[in-house]
Scaffold this motif. Structure first.
Motif, mmCIF file in Angstrom:
data_model
loop_
_atom_site.group_PDB
_atom_site.id
_atom_site.type_symbol
_atom_site.label_atom_id
_atom_site.label_comp_id
_atom_site.label_asym_id
_atom_site.label_seq_id
_atom_site.Cartn_x
_atom_site.Cartn_y
_atom_site.Cartn_z
ATOM 1 N N ILE A 71 -11.025 -8.046 11.622
ATOM 2 C CA ILE A 71 -10.854 -9.187 10.598
ATOM 3 C C ILE A 71 -10.394 -8.712 9.333
ATOM 4 N N LEU A 72 -11.289 -7.764 8.806
ATOM 5 C CA LEU A 72 -10.988 -7.166 7.341
ATOM 6 C C LEU A 72 -9.583 -6.610 6.989
ATOM 7 N N LYS A 73 -9.343 -6.029 7.990
ATOM 8 C CA LYS A 73 -7.802 -5.291 7.842
ATOM 9 C C LYS A 73 -6.546 -5.996 7.505
ATOM 10 N N HIS A 74 -6.904 -7.505 7.882
ATOM 11 C CA HIS A 74 -5.898 -8.486 7.446
ATOM 12 C C HIS A 74 -6.093 -8.838 5.911
ATOM 13 N N LEU A 75 -7.196 -8.416 5.142
ATOM 14 C CA LEU A 75 -7.237 -8.562 3.799
ATOM 15 C C LEU A 75 -7.734 -10.196 3.414
ATOM 16 N N PRO A 76 -8.471 -10.799 4.048
ATOM 17 C CA PRO A 76 -8.781 -12.305 3.899
ATOM 18 C C PRO A 76 -9.400 -12.631 2.522
#
Length: 141
Positions: free
Chosen positions: A49-54
């Motif tokens: 999830i973090l890799k999508h920079l939310p």
């Protein structure tokens, strides 16, 4: 410099079984400002999830005890006992900022935090504490 979150809305959400894109969309919709991954490369890591920079600030805590070296993690939370500032080699942490928490913040051994137990707290070979075994032998005479 210390950070204080006043009037903050703190939520703990499990994204177990949720795709990275779906999880990131939920976080964006909630307008999350600080996203804290409690497992960071552990069994239920939120890296997908973090890799999508939310969120603008994404940090790791617990899970993996070292530099995450991921472009999507801005910071890691530590305490000065678990990661003494004098042992930090900035180049090893890349752009990941180390944020020190006051007091012990990482689970650790009692001996690491407070030193060895005093002799009165140690157990004898039969499992009784040293203080109880010496008091019971003196009371039987």
């Amino acid at each position: 410099k210390s950070l204080t979150f006043r009037g903050s809305n703190v939520q703990f959400i499990s994204f177990s079984g949720v795709s990275g894109l779906d999880g990131a969309e939920v976080i964006r919709r909630e307008r999350t400002e600080v996203l804290l991954d409690l497992t960071t490369y552990g069994g239920l890591s939120g890296a997908h999830i973090l890799k999508h920079l939310p969120a603008p600030i994404q940090a790791g805590y617990l899970g993996y005890p070292g530099p995450k070296l991921a472009p999507f993690i801005n910071a890691s939370f530590w305490d000065p006992v678990s990661l003494p500032p004098e042992l930090v080699v900035p180049a090893a942490w890349g752009s990941e900022r180390i944020v020190y928490m006051p007091g012990p913040a990482m689970p650790s051994s009692h001996a690491v935090l407070f030193g060895p137990s005093p002799p009165s707290c140690r157990c004898s070979e039969d499992g009784a504490s040293a203080s109880s075994s010496s008091s019971s032998s003196s009371s039987s005479s």
